[in-house]
Structure formats: C-alpha cells, structure tokens
Design a protein around this motif. Structure first.
Motif, PDB file in Angstrom:
ATOM      1  N   SER A 280      67.789   3.893 -19.662  1.00 58.96           N
ATOM      2  CA  SER A 280      68.165   3.229 -20.909  1.00 58.96           C
ATOM      3  C   SER A 280      66.948   3.003 -21.802  1.00 58.96           C
ATOM      4  O   SER A 280      65.847   2.722 -21.314  1.00 58.96           O
ATOM      5  CB  SER A 280      68.824   1.883 -20.604  1.00 58.96           C
ATOM      6  N   PRO A 281      67.109   3.118 -23.129  1.00 64.63           N
ATOM      7  CA  PRO A 281      65.990   2.823 -24.034  1.00 64.63           C
ATOM      8  C   PRO A 281      65.436   1.414 -23.855  1.00 64.63           C
ATOM      9  O   PRO A 281      64.258   1.169 -24.126  1.00 64.63           O
ATOM     10  CB  PRO A 281      66.620   3.000 -25.422  1.00 64.63           C
ATOM     11  N   HIS A 282      66.291   0.483 -23.391  1.00 65.77           N
ATOM     12  CA  HIS A 282      65.818  -0.895 -23.183  1.00 65.77           C
ATOM     13  C   HIS A 282      64.762  -0.979 -22.083  1.00 65.77           C
ATOM     14  O   HIS A 282      64.031  -1.969 -21.994  1.00 65.77           O
ATOM     15  CB  HIS A 282      66.985  -1.816 -22.831  1.00 65.77           C
ATOM     16  N   ALA A 283      64.687   0.051 -21.243  1.00 66.71           N
ATOM     17  CA  ALA A 283      63.721   0.023 -20.139  1.00 66.71           C
ATOM     18  C   ALA A 283      62.279   0.029 -20.625  1.00 66.71           C
ATOM     19  O   ALA A 283      61.359  -0.221 -19.839  1.00 66.71           O
ATOM     20  CB  ALA A 283      63.974   1.199 -19.196  1.00 66.71           C
TER      21      ALA A 283
ATOM     22  N   ILE B 203      79.413   3.076 -24.174  1.00 70.36           N
ATOM     23  CA  ILE B 203      78.586   4.260 -24.397  1.00 70.36           C
ATOM     24  C   ILE B 203      77.117   3.897 -24.600  1.00 70.36           C
ATOM     25  O   ILE B 203      76.288   4.071 -23.708  1.00 70.36           O
ATOM     26  CB  ILE B 203      79.103   5.067 -25.615  1.00 70.36           C
ATOM     27  N   THR B 204      76.770   3.378 -25.773  1.00 73.30           N
ATOM     28  CA  THR B 204      75.359   3.259 -26.142  1.00 73.30           C
ATOM     29  C   THR B 204      74.587   2.260 -25.291  1.00 73.30           C
ATOM     30  O   THR B 204      73.380   2.408 -25.110  1.00 73.30           O
ATOM     31  CB  THR B 204      75.231   2.883 -27.630  1.00 73.30           C
ATOM     32  N   GLU B 205      75.258   1.224 -24.776  1.00 70.95           N
ATOM     33  CA  GLU B 205      74.573   0.227 -23.960  1.00 70.95           C
ATOM     34  C   GLU B 205      75.073   0.222 -22.521  1.00 70.95           C
ATOM     35  O   GLU B 205      74.837  -0.726 -21.777  1.00 70.95           O
ATOM     36  CB  GLU B 205      74.746  -1.164 -24.582  1.00 70.95           C
TER      37      GLU B 205
ATOM     38  N   THR C 126      82.583  11.084 -18.256  1.00 73.14           N
ATOM     39  CA  THR C 126      81.741  12.275 -18.129  1.00 73.14           C
ATOM     40  C   THR C 126      81.485  12.905 -19.500  1.00 73.14           C
ATOM     41  O   THR C 126      80.364  13.347 -19.797  1.00 73.14           O
ATOM     42  CB  THR C 126      82.420  13.297 -17.201  1.00 73.14           C
ATOM     43  N   THR C 127      82.527  12.930 -20.329  1.00 70.17           N
ATOM     44  CA  THR C 127      82.379  13.465 -21.687  1.00 70.17           C
ATOM     45  C   THR C 127      81.329  12.667 -22.457  1.00 70.17           C
ATOM     46  O   THR C 127      80.452  13.247 -23.125  1.00 70.17           O
ATOM     47  CB  THR C 127      83.725  13.412 -22.424  1.00 70.17           C
ATOM     48  N   TRP C 128      81.409  11.339 -22.376  1.00 73.20           N
ATOM     49  CA  TRP C 128      80.416  10.501 -23.069  1.00 73.20           C
ATOM     50  C   TRP C 128      79.026  10.689 -22.474  1.00 73.20           C
ATOM     51  O   TRP C 128      78.041  10.680 -23.207  1.00 73.20           O
ATOM     52  CB  TRP C 128      80.832   9.033 -22.980  1.00 73.20           C
TER      53      TRP C 128
ATOM     54  N   PHE D 145      79.207   2.788 -34.474  1.00 74.98           N
ATOM     55  CA  PHE D 145      79.782   2.286 -33.229  1.00 74.98           C
ATOM     56  C   PHE D 145      80.335   0.883 -33.465  1.00 74.98           C
ATOM     57  O   PHE D 145      79.709   0.061 -34.141  1.00 74.98           O
ATOM     58  CB  PHE D 145      78.726   2.242 -32.133  1.00 74.98           C
ATOM     59  N   LEU D 146      81.509   0.584 -32.907  1.00 73.08           N
ATOM     60  CA  LEU D 146      82.099  -0.742 -33.084  1.00 73.08           C
ATOM     61  C   LEU D 146      82.959  -1.114 -31.879  1.00 73.08           C
ATOM     62  O   LEU D 146      83.292  -0.273 -31.051  1.00 73.08           O
ATOM     63  CB  LEU D 146      82.904  -0.801 -34.394  1.00 73.08           C
ATOM     64  N   PHE D 147      83.281  -2.410 -31.822  1.00 70.02           N
ATOM     65  CA  PHE D 147      84.118  -2.988 -30.770  1.00 70.02           C
ATOM     66  C   PHE D 147      83.555  -2.624 -29.395  1.00 70.02           C
ATOM     67  O   PHE D 147      82.453  -3.034 -29.049  1.00 70.02           O
ATOM     68  CB  PHE D 147      85.561  -2.535 -30.929  1.00 70.02           C
TER      69      PHE D 147
END
Length: 597
Positions: free
Chosen positions: A544-547, A43-45, A73-75, A35-37
């Motif tokens: 979120s995993p951060h939770a 997406i991930t965050e 929605t796709t993501w 993942f970049l930019f």
C-alpha cells in the motif's frame, strides 16, 4: 441467400454498435467521476488489493467483507493497470454494461420476443442502472450480468441446436463465474427455466435435470453470501418492525417500489427513506395484496398473448429480485430497504414485457407505439445522463443524497467527511451533529465531530467528544487511536501511549496505531519496541502507498541505532512508494553518505 445473410449480419453489427454508443454517450459524465462511497474501502484503500498475495486471500480466505472473488480479482488487476486513476475503472464498467445490453438483445431475439433491440436499448439507457454503472463498486453487478447473460445465451443455443454438450458445459462454468462476481444473479436459473418452458409451451422433466447444476451452484453461493453478510459485512443486526410478518409485508412494498421505478424512473436517490412497516396494521398489506390480485387476474386472462407476456415479465422480475426484497438481511439495509443497484439484474424483464407488448399492437397503431417507445428511450437517456452527473465526485454524490433524503444519516455523515477534506470544518461539524441527531447510535459521527472541533482549534472539546464515544463504545479502535493522537499533540505522552495500546488491543490490525505508537516509543528511546511496531505496520500494509510512513520511521529508528545499511534500505523503499515525498530521499542521501564514510 448469401446476400440476405450478409445484410442481416450487417444489421446485427450496426445494432450492437448503436447500443455501445448509447452507453458511452449516456455515461460520459461519469467517466470524469471520482471514487466515492465504498470505492476506497473496496479498492484504493483495500490492503488485499495492494498485497501480492491478495488474490489468494480473496479466493481462499474470509478476510474480505464479502465473497465476490472474481470482481476482487478484476480490481486487483485494474489497480496495477491504472492505480488511483478512476477513468480506467469507469471505462471498464461502461464497457461491461454495453456488452450486457448487446447480450440481452441476442437472448430476447433468440426467445422470439418482439422488439428485442428496443428492450435492450431501454436497458442500456435506463436511469435506474446509473447506480450500477457510474458507481465503481458495482462492477460486481456489471461483471456478474455479462457472465450470466453469456451463460444464458449458451444454454439457449444448446437447447436449440442439440449439439454435443460443449455449450451446455460452458454455460455451467460461466454461470459459476457470474456467481463468483456477485450472487445478485442467483435466481437466474429459475428465470431461465421459466423462459424455456414458456417458449416451448410446457415444462419437461429433462428441463429440471438440465437445470440441476445451475440450481446447485446458486444454492451453494447463496449460502456463502449469507454467511459473509452475517459474519463479515454486518456489524449489527438489521432493525425492523414485525420480524417475519414485517419482512413478508415489506417484500410487497419493495416489489411495487421496483416496478414503479422501472416504469417511471423519477426521484431516484442514492439512499431512499427507510420505511417502517407494522404488519399489525391492515394498510401494510396493501402492496402485497395488490400484487397477488393482479397475478390472479392475469392468470385468468393468461390465454391472451399480451397478458401472458406481461405475467411472465413481472413474475420473472419479482423472482430475480426475491433475495433483495427484505426477506434476508443485507448490510445496505442499515440505510434503506431498497436500492437502485439491486434492480440491475431484473429490470430487463419489465422492459422486455412492455416493448414486446408494444410490438404486438395491431398495424394500425404500430407506428404510434414505435414513436412512443422511441420518445421514452430518449427521455430515459436524458434522465440517465443527468443522473450520471451526480457521480462526478463524493461532494456532488453526497450532497445529492442529502438533499433528496435529508433523513439519510449516512449521507449527512459522508457529506460532512467531504466538507472536512475541503477544509470547511464548521459546515462539516453541523453535518456530523445532524447525523447524531438522526442516528444517536452512530459509531463514526462522534469521532468525525471531534476531528472537526480539533480542526476548528478546539482540542479540549474534541478530546471530550472522543471520551464520550469511548464510554459508549469501549472497543472502538479508531476512537482510541484518535484520542492517542490528540493527547500526543497536547503533550500528554503517557495518556497517548495508553490510548494507542488500547487501540491495538481493540484492533491488532490497525496499522496507524502501530506506526504512531512506534513514533512515541522512539522519542522515549525505546527503540527495540518502536522497531517492532513499525515492522508490524509494514506487514499489515503490504504494498500500500501508506506503507511509506512506517518504512520511513523504521529507517529513522535504525539510523538512531547506527544501522545505516538497514536504514538506507528502508529509505529506498519509502522513495519507491512515494517518489515525490522529499524527506525519504533526503534521509537516503544521508544514509548513503554514512555508508561511504
């Protein structure tokens, strides 16, 4: 007859398989990419991606920075399939790109354009398209193009077959989905109208009636995109010289730039130098004057078939690119007025014009033309394969961007961020300092520089940098948060409390400030207030995993208050979110032991 039809069908399947295989080979290096930019942000965050009600918010709210709900929605679905593993996202992007190539081949063939398969192959392997296919964030482009091509093919079939309006209605609905993936295809109805008239040899009134729903959808979604860009995406106006006249002159520069990169795709960059155009100087108008002159000459020679095809191809290229030629502000224009990924929906127009011209050459030279097209295809594929290597991780990407354009401050800053993650704090500090030299108004580089000094064991210098940033940008929530964290580490609890409260005042949705403020309040024995902030952080983070952090801290606060049942529930949630994290599991065992006693 049946045998000939079977043979033609076999050739079509073979041609489609060759296009798909070419896409897979060219983009093989990007399949290992990270993942970049904007990928983490989108997406991930992205809390909306992780939230159960994220889909509803993508479609029916303005919380997202831009409005492309179908791509979001796709993501949302993909994140539940492969989470933080980028391979799945890359495979989807390559598959969409290959499908677009196949559909473009079918469209060009139905239009009767010579060497349509060669044009589609050039599109599949073109180096400029790497910025759309190897960059996960640009699933927006690849998804929108697949749908726009499908809609165009259905529209042409309806034109040819004149059957009940099923294909026509389906074309309208699929084009709407394309716009909901990304409005980069907003000019496709105009382009399709030109192509239909060009194929028939004249424009008919019924064409305008049939295209009216497509134009209405484009206008509506275009206005929605402009609203989101100005109210959600852009945090400041785009600075440029000359305002309206500068934009018009700059549009000529941008179109000439895109034409050159389509024909000669060398020296490609993630971030191109951001030119400054003074419309008061005569040479600023040379590109636009050259385009107008070429169009005039082409119009005079339009009866020649080679010239007519070239005029249509270049004209459609400029038409599709019109929204991104600089006349309308977009967030990315903070960095550059041009970008390779913006050309993705339009580049086929130039490629088709060139290959069609080659296909119409006399028989005497046709073998030579075919050999040249094949050689160019191989060269493009090699360049694209090499370009895809730059997308393997953030370090390679930003190093490439910084070397290609040393004055790209966003590249210098993001390369510094990557170096920080690698523990190379001294090198990172130099990159952040260079970022500030290139862009003194940058809001993040001073904070990054402060963090680098902190990692280098210079807390006083780090705190001083953050104070200077807050003096310049008083509402900088992250600066207040990092100041609170640094002051807490230095033992200044009162100062840290004030800083966290200022961070939350600047951004009430900053979950990390709520979580860390809760920790300070808990240490001070103010458990009710701490629990309130932990619960707010959990609410903001969703799934979120951060939770895991506020859940764990809330469990500790409840345990301190003697609520072991509530604490056990929070620890259990933390274990579910981070199974490999030992502390929640240990505290869960302790809570369960208390409950048994």
């Amino acid at each position: 007859m049946s045998s000939a039809l079977h043979a033609d069908c076999g050739k079509q399947w073979l041609g489609a398989a060759a296009l798909a295989l070419a896409a897979l080979i060219v983009y093989a290096p990007s399949l290992r990419g990270q993942f970049l930019f904007d990928d983490p942000l989108l997406i991930t965050e992205n809390p909306l991606i992780h939230a159960r009600d994220g889909l509803a918010k993508f479609w029916f709210s303005t919380e997202a920075p831009d409005y492309f709900p179908l791509t979001s929605t796709t993501w949302w679905i993909e994140w539940r399939l492969w989470g933080n593993n980028p391979l799945g996202y890359h495979l989807v992007n390559v598959a969409l790109h290959a499908t677009t190539g196949i559909l473009l081949w079918r469209i060009l063939r139905r239009l009767g354009i010579a060497w349509s398969w060669a044009a589609a192959m050039l599109f599949v392997v073109h180096p400029v398209n790497v910025a759309s296919v190897a960059w996960i964030s640009e699933t927006k482009n690849t998804l929108a193009m697949v749908l726009a091509c499908a809609a165009a093919l259905l529209y042409l079939r309806d034109e040819d077959d004149r059957k009940p309006p099923g294909a026509y209605i389906a074309a309208i609905l699929i084009f709407l989905l394309a716009l909901l993936a990304k409005t980069a295809v907003v000019m496709w109805p105009a382009a399709m109208g030109v192509l239909v008239a060009w194929r028939r040899g004249r424009w008919m009134r019924r064409d305008l009636v049939r295209m009216a729903p497509f134009f209405a959808l484009s206008l509506t979604m275009g206005l929605v995109t402009i609203w989101f860009q100005h109210h959600r995406a852009m945090d400041a106006p785009i600075e440029r010289a000359g305002d309206l006249w500068g934009r018009i002159a700059g549009a000529g520069w941008a179109e000439c730039f895109y034409l050159f990169k389509a024909l000669v795709p060398i020296n490609l960059m993630p971030i191109y130098p951001r030119w400054s155009i003074d419309p008061g100087r005569w040479f600023a108008w040379i590109p636009l004057a050259a385009l107008i002159t070429a169009a005039g000459i082409g119009w005079r020679l339009r009866r020649r078939p080679y010239v007519r095809g070239l005029i249509v191809g270049v004209g459609l290229h400029a038409m599709i690119l019109l929204p991104v030629l600089g006349l309308v502000d977009m967030q990315f224009m903070r960095f550059s007025f041009v970008a390779d990924h913006w050309q993705y929906p339009a580049i086929i127009c130039v490629l088709a014009a060139v290959t069609a011209g080659a296909g119409r050459i006399s028989r005497r030279w046709r073998g030579f033309a075919a050999g040249m097209v094949a050689l160019i295809t191989v060269a493009f594929a090699g360049l694209a394969y090499s370009q895809a290597h730059h997308y393997r991780d953030a370090g390679a990407y930003w190093k490439f961007a910084a070397v290609a354009n040393p004055r790209a401050w966003i590249a210098q800053n993001n390369l510094g961020t990557f170096l920080m993650e690698q523990g190379r704090f001294g090198e990172a500090a130099k990159r952040f300092a260079l970022t500030l030299e290139l862009n003194p108004a940058h809001r993040e580089a001073p904070l990054n520089l402060a963090l680098a000094h902190e990692r280098l064991g210079e807390p006083a210098r780090a705190i001083a940098e953050v104070h200077r940033l807050i003096e310049r940008v008083p509402d900088h929530a992250q600066a207040h948060y990092q100041l609170g964290r640094m002051l807490a580490a230095a033992g200044d609890t009162a100062g840290a409390l004030r800083a966290y409260e200022s961070a939350i005042a600047a951004d009430p949705k900053l979950w990390s400030a709520h979580n860390d403020l809760g920790a300070l309040l808990a240490d001070a024995g103010r458990l009710d207030e701490a629990i309130g902030h932990y619960r707010r952080a959990i609410e903001l983070l969703g799934d979120s995993p951060h939770a895991v952090f506020p859940h764990f801290n809330l469990g500790n606060a409840l345990a301190s208050r003697g609520d072991w049942a509530g604490a056990a529930q929070e620890y259990l949630t933390a274990v579910d979110l981070a199974p490999r994290m030992p502390q929640p599991r240990e505290r869960l065992s302790e809570a369960q032991a208390h409950l048994r006693r």
